[in-house]
Design an enzyme around this catalytic site. Structure first.
Site, PDB file in Angstrom:
ATOM      1  N   GLU A  56       1.809  -0.315  -4.994  1.00  0.00           N
ATOM      2  CA  GLU A  56       0.893   0.756  -5.350  1.00  0.00           C
ATOM      3  C   GLU A  56       1.784   1.983  -5.498  1.00  0.00           C
ATOM      4  O   GLU A  56       2.178   2.590  -4.498  1.00  0.00           O
ATOM      5  CB  GLU A  56      -0.153   0.972  -4.253  1.00  0.00           C
ATOM      6  CG  GLU A  56      -1.168   2.041  -4.611  1.00  0.00           C
ATOM      7  CD  GLU A  56      -2.149   2.328  -3.488  1.00  0.00           C
ATOM      8  OE1 GLU A  56      -3.323   2.615  -3.785  1.00  0.00           O
ATOM      9  OE2 GLU A  56      -1.745   2.275  -2.301  1.00  0.00           O
ATOM     10  N   ASP A  63       0.828  -1.196   0.000  1.00  0.00           N
ATOM     11  CA  ASP A  63       0.000   0.000   0.000  1.00  0.00           C
ATOM     12  C   ASP A  63       0.869   1.255   0.000  1.00  0.00           C
ATOM     13  O   ASP A  63       1.868   1.335   0.729  1.00  0.00           O
ATOM     14  CB  ASP A  63      -0.897  -0.035   1.241  1.00  0.00           C
ATOM     15  CG  ASP A  63      -1.820   1.155   1.331  1.00  0.00           C
ATOM     16  OD1 ASP A  63      -2.703   1.271   0.464  1.00  0.00           O
ATOM     17  OD2 ASP A  63      -1.652   1.969   2.256  1.00  0.00           O
TER      18      ASP A  63
END
Length: 792
Positions: free
Chosen positions: A492, A455
């Site tokens: 990401e 993330d």
């Protein structure tokens, strides 16, 4: 404490200060020679029971005594030694010898302990506790023991052991070994004190018992969203009693090639939490619940699940104080408390940390036995500890804030915030880097997971001062680590500080990326934006403009149109605007750039034409995803058309807005779901969609001579593979296009497999339909797929 020896076996021996033969030790006012403290006191002992050895025990008053703890199994800890400061620490160990070890009275013997491994480990006949803190001036180990003969019940007493900086510290690691402790069911944490200079980045507070960053299990609230335990304290725990987990003699890892992956992003809890799942109430929202729904995953055709965060997190984090979000429950889990412990409230029946670990393994084993890989969405960019205005100290902040977080020391030691969540983990500090690596290794070796999606991974590319690094040490270390060599590693590639690295993420030819440009460009073309045809072609051909660098491959592009954050697929074609009022932030949260189109009405409508257009558009999106070069990822619920009613940031809703609706799935099984499942399976059966390398001359024929016309919204092409040719056309005009179909290869004819304008089941006929002529009318906002088959 007074150290007299370091044994030949390598066990650090502490002379017991409670031995009657040592008259020169200091004696407190109760006549007990003791270096320990009790919870809530300094050197004062409350007279609720003194053991002969001088350790103070007090009855537990934290509310934990009434909890039912069902402790059954855990496989032990990963003894991978931390490398940071390792040589310095090991060289500093004492090596004196004495003829014999002095006897200790009472149930416990205390030894100086050793610096490695961090966390809790069995050392000889004792348990070694080791924690890193570079800036601490005092560290106290806090233990909460179970009641005698009552597993899981508190009431066996609490102990605090103050560590001596001369005897229980090696380098920057504080350590102690305790002999005689139960080998499971003990809760532990640390009180840490140190400099109080806020402007220098320190946040020490010795009143708070902190979770060990290396705790392999965490205990606390055991039932998800149990409001009666809203303020439950989180503490580390361990289990050295249980037998190793039985993975089975016929067990093996799926080892699916990256080019062949079809990823299904899902939440463990939301997948089965709804009553419509049909599961027993004690299994809903659990790891076991996922096992029971594996048949659905197989019927859909996916071969990898990407699980939203399963590291321990606090779902009540929004309810610690009055605020506009204090009605919400964190169901996504992007707020980590500990990087080693599986989320305990995903255990069935409120079973606690030991059962959570075992059931997680059972889930992984069952998925693997069905050919499905497990990828974890991991959050190393920030933690649950929030900002300095509303801090929530549970671990890192109190252990060594200056090491674990990025700070602006030129601005009063203020926390830097590239995560949008109040703090930024200091990922490229050597100690933090090694913590992250140890955590990843633990999940691979202990739990057999197959990969990780990181993330806000651009934060992992920032230096300790927050500046971007061209060769981030952590990113390289993950790519080169032997234990992680078999893993899929996905970034990401952006953060909330503006570091957007799509196509430019440091990769060492291993890292894949969530391709945010694919998402945006596919959305824009399918909904009919002008000037997108060439970009659309580039994206479905594998985004060579982004990834054809060095040894990177098409599958390093994780193609997605929908993810957990943002609109669902149904909402993408049903709303022009986000509708986040229920989040309590006045509609200011969530992305404004959705590239969505409501097809003629905002939200729900009874207009049959609009609903038919929405259905076509969802099929168009899914078909484009499944025929694109690269690795496709879809999100849970899109296979039946799940709606969040326009909420594109539903992280805080624990209900139908996020939970998989199994009745809706059954209602749409033969129509919408049937199309989605067939498209996935068709992709997996045709290598032409899963190329190892970027398309080259001869792999594709573009039936196009109108590239430069921004008003052209029609694209047709043929993919050529070994003994297979597949023709595709996408029409994003609001009128039908009559297209010339190229001649099929010799001795073959075209069969219509897909026409999204047709009603189910004719929209996707797996074996194909004969009768395709030299021209075909492609309806407005629709797509077709033809397959060349031997003429019969």
């Amino acid at each position: 404490m007074d150290t007299f020896a370091y044994s030949q076996q390598g066990i650090c021996i502490l002379h017991s200060p409670f031995c009657d033969s040592v008259p020169d030790l200091p004696v407190n006012k109760l006549g007990v020679r003791s270096p320990t403290r009790v919870f809530g006191g300094s050197s004062q002992l409350r007279a609720s029971g003194i053991l002969p050895m001088g350790l103070k025990f007090s009855r537990c008053t934290s509310g934990r005594a009434g909890q039912s703890h069902s402790i059954k199994t855990w496989d032990g800890i990963n003894s991978q030694c931390t490398k940071v400061y390792g040589r310095h620490a090991q060289e500093g160990l004492l090596e004196e010898e004495v003829p014999h070890i002095l006897e200790t009275r009472g149930p416990f013997k205390l030894f100086p302990g050793q610096a490695f491994p961090l966390g809790v480990a069995e050392v000889g006949n004792g348990l070694n506790f080791a924690v890193f803190s570079q800036n601490a001036t005092a560290v106290t180990l806090c233990l909460s023991l179970p009641a005698s003969g009552k597993s899981g019940k508190r009431g066996g007493g609490t102990i605090e052991l103050a560590l001596d900086s001369h005897k229980n510290k090696t380098g920057d690691i504080w350590h102690i070994c305790v002999e005689g402790l139960p080998r499971s069911d003990v809760l532990y944490g640390y009180r840490v004190d140190g400099p109080q200079s806020w402007h220098d980045g320190h946040r020490f507070d010795s009143n708070t018992v902190l979770v060990d960053p290396y705790a392999k299990l965490v205990d606390g609230r055991r039932v998800f969203a149990d409001s009666s335990q809203k303020l439950a304290k989180f503490m580390g725990t361990y289990d050295f009693d249980s037998l190793p987990f039985d993975w089975g003699h016929d067990y093996k890892l799926p080892n699916i090639a990256e080019k062949d992956l079809v990823i299904y992003e899902m939440s463990v809890r939301a997948f089965t939490a709804d009553e419509s799942s049909g599961l027993d109430v004690n299994k809903r929202g659990s790891y076991i619940g996922v096992i029971e729904k594996i048949p659905h995953l197989l019927e859909l055709g996916v071969n990898a699940v990407e699980l939203l965060p399963v590291f321990e997190f606090d779902e009540f984090e929004f309810q610690r104080r009055r605020n506009p979000r204090d009605h919400m429950i964190n169901t996504w889990g992007y707020s980590t408390i500990n990087f080693f412990s599986p989320m305990i409230r995903y255990a069935s029946s409120g079973g606690g940390p030991i059962n959570a670990a075992r059931e997680f393994k059972e889930m992984v084993k069952a998925l693997h036995m069905n050919g499905i890989e497990v990828i974890l969405d991991v959050v190393y960019n920030h933690t649950n500890e929030a900002d300095d205005k509303y801090p929530y100290t549970t671990s890192f902040r109190g252990i060594d804030n200056k090491v674990y977080y990025m700070l602006d020391l030129n601005n009063g030691g203020k926390l830097l915030n590239f995560s949008g969540c109040g703090n930024t983990f200091n990922c490229n500090h050597p100690v933090v880097l090694e913590l992250i690596l140890d955590s990843l290794r633990h999940w691979v070796t202990e739990y057999h997971v197959d990969g990780f999606r990181f993330d806000l991974a651009s934060i992992l590319c920032r230096g300790t001062d927050g500046s971007p690094l061209s060769a981030p040490p952590l990113i390289r270390a993950i790519a080169k680590d032997a234990a992680l060599s078999r893993c899929k590693i996905i970034s990401e590639p952006w953060d909330c500080g503006g570091l957007y690295l799509v196509g430019g993420f440091p990769n060492w030819d291993r890292w894949a990326e969530w391709n945010g440009k694919y998402r945006d460009d596919i959305r824009r073309f399918i909904k009919g934006d002008a000037g997108m045809k060439g970009t659309f072609a580039t994206r479905i051909a594998g985004s060579a403009d982004l990834y054809r660098v060095n040894k990177r491959k098409p599958y390093h592009s994780i193609n997605f149109i929908i993810a957990h954050d943002g609109f669902t697929l149904y909402d993408l074609v049903s709303y022009n605007f986000k509708h986040n009022e229920a989040n309590g932030e006045g509609g200011n949260d969530g992305s404004n750039d959705n590239y969505s189109w409501n097809c003629g009405a905002e939200g729900e409508t009874d207009d049959a034409n609009i609903n038919a257009l929405r259905s076509r558009q969802m099929k168009n999106f899914h078909l484009a995803l499944m025929i694109s070069q690269g690795t496709p990822m879809m999100v849970m619920g899109d296979e039946y058309g799940h709606s969040r009613y326009g909420n594109n940031n539903s992280y805080g809703h624990d209900g139908a807005i996020n939970n998989f609706q199994w009745k809706q799935l059954e209602e749409r099984k033969k129509s919408h779901f049937g199309f989605f499942s067939k498209a996935i399976k068709f992709r997996k059966m045709h290598a032409v969609f899963c190329q190892e390398d970027f398309l080259k001359k001869g792999d594709v024929t573009w039936h196009e001579d109108n590239w430069d016309n921004p008003d052209s919204k029609f694209l047709a092409f043929t993919l050529h593979g070994e003994n297979e040719d597949i023709y595709l056309a996408f029409n994003a005009h609001d009128y039908s296009v009559k297209v010339w179909i190229p001649p099929p290869p010799q001795n073959r004819r075209w069969y219509r497999v897909v026409d999204t304008n047709l009603a189910s089941p004719n929209d996707f006929v797996f074996e194909g339909v004969r009768g395709v002529e030299s021209t075909y009318s492609v309806a407005s906002f629709s797509s077709i797929l033809l397959e060349a088959k031997p003429a019969s």
